[in-house]
Scaffold this motif. Structure first.
Motif: not given
Length: 474
Positions: A438-439, A442-444
């Motif tokens: 998920g990160a 979301g480009k985290n």
């Protein structure tokens, strides 16, 4: 290609030509059940399990009979009971159960027959009576002993000189022996010692006699292969030959004798006094059975083996590579074809089988499997057709099966961990990977890297691929 094996009796490699064409009988000396099996005991179990698998492959499972005995009456068992206060029946039951669990964890198939010495006392008494009747044995002071001087060819398996034979016999010095080399067939039992009523009084059989009687009972007076460790050549196997051939005549008993080499630990003889005595039971707590098995098979069975921590690491790395390739090739179907390997687009008979047919060359078979795995891995990455990949995958799996390897689902292999290991559970790891996915979506990327680092610190390695992220324990 014919199976060729090294016959200790002949001191040369010979073609395996069964006594009964198309059928093979094999007897291997099993454990004396008074304590956990050590890694030296494990070597013949693994070696002859590979031979059993090869014989089943060549002759068909229904045409191979593998007999491995249990010695459940012996002076070592009596000594263990005296020292611990535990009943003999309890000791033998407990250690037999542990032996079965340990060798199963090493990937060994159960033998077709597993006779116990205590279940064959009438056969042993009958054999002794026959040897006495034929003037090959005598009664003295409540014992019955084999008269070595009555057998002209005694010593031909070990090829010891007369002085060496006498030195080897001095383990048991007794005034009632006619000759120093004579060995016990029956000994008296007293007090709490186990025993049976025999023509010579209440007593129990000698260790050597047990295997002669049990092999005859389950394989007949003539059979093909007798196996065991090199340490059994003299006096155990030498004495088995003496008992059986003097009872049934020259040319009877086992046709081929196979022996695996000695085992050392980190270059030293294994012993409790040196603190390097390793039981299979304890080793399995820290290492998967397939790792132990492969580490054993990387040395040819007739050569001495130096058991090392580095050898276990090497075996684990090899299996990680093989299972990793199978994981990447999980969508490749297994070919419905014989065990083949491809050269220049043409299939030939698997060299894994050929290596094993050459005196059970497991190092050669392992190298062949590595070659197949490498081609499968390169093929998966390079987009080779499913038809070719499926043959390679079948060759890897079927070849490994002959060695008792790659028996797990890749995911189960990579998720296995040593007993008592604390840390992240499978569910915890899957949850962190999901959070990392998920990160990344979301480009985290900082958070994604943090999760990867946390998992790496916990010994969890991630592999990102087209099908998603997979993980394995280091």
């Amino acid at each position: 290609m014919t199976i060729r094996i090294y016959n200790t009796l002949a001191r040369e490699k010979q073609d395996l030509e069964p006594v009964t064409p198309g059928r093979v009988g094999m007897y291997v000396c099993g454990p004396t059940v008074y304590d956990y099996a050590h890694i030296g005991n494990a070597r013949p179990v693994i070696v002859f399990d590979v031979l059993y698998r090869l014989l089943r492959h060549e002759f068909g499972a229904g045409n191979v009979k593998y007999v491995r005995n249990i010695t459940d009456v012996d002076d070592k068992i009596i000594a263990a009971a005296d020292e611990s206060g535990e009943e003999i029946a309890s000791i033998t039951a407990r250690t037999t159960e542990a032996f079965h669990a340990d060798v199963a964890a090493l990937g060994a198939l159960p033998p077709d027959e597993e006779p116990r010495a205590t279940g064959h006392i009438p056969e042993m008494i009958a054999l002794i009576e026959d040897l006495i009747a034929k003037d090959h044995a005598y009664e003295a002071d409540g014992h019955v002993l084999f008269d070595v001087s009555s057998m002209a060819g005694y010593g031909r398996l070990s090829r010891h000189s007369q002085d060496e034979l006498i030195a080897g016999s001095r383990v048991e010095v007794a005034p009632y022996k006619r000759n120093p080399t004579d060995f016990v067939l029956w000994k008296p039992s007293t007090g709490s010692q186990p025993g049976w009523d025999g023509p010579w009084g209440f007593g129990r059989p000698g260790w050597h006699l047990e295997c002669s009687a049990m092999s005859e009972k389950h394989l007949g007076i003539n059979f093909d292969i007798h196996g065991g460790g090199q340490d059994l050549i003299f006096p155990h196997h030498e004495n088995e030959i003496a008992q059986s051939t003097c009872s049934h005549g020259a040319g009877t008993f086992a046709k081929y004798w196979m022996h695996n080499g000695y085992l050392q630990v980190e270059g030293e003889k294994m012993s409790k006094s040196l603190g390097n005595f390793i039981t299979v039971h304890d080793l399995l707590k820290a290492h998967h059975g397939e790792t132990i098995r492969l580490a054993m098979l990387m040395t040819h069975y007739r050569r001495p083996i130096n058991w090392t921590a580095d050898g276990l690491i090497e075996a684990k790395n090899i299996l990680d590579g093989w299972y990793g390739t199978l994981r990447r090739a999980q969508d490749v179907p297994i070919a419905d074809k014989p065990n083949l390997e491809w050269f220049d687009g043409k299939p030939v008979v698997s060299p894994v089988v050929s290596e094993l047919q050459n005196d059970l060359s497991t190092p050669g078979a392992i190298q062949r499997l590595s070659n197949i795995e490498k081609r499968l891995s390169q093929g998966v990455e390079g987009g080779i057709s499913f038809e070719v990949l499926s043959v390679e995958k079948e060759a890897l799996l079927s070849g490994a099966d002959l060695l008792g390897l790659l028996q797990l689902n890749p995911e189960d292999w990579f998720k296995w961990q040593p007993e008592g290991t604390a840390g992240l559970s499978d569910a915890d790891i899957d949850a962190l990977i999901e959070e990392r996915d998920g990160a990344r979506a979301g480009k985290n990327f900082d958070r994604a890297d943090e999760i990867r680092d946390r998992l790496a610190e916990a010994g969890i390695l991630l592999e990102d691929g087209a099908g998603g992220t997979t993980w394995r324990r280091a």
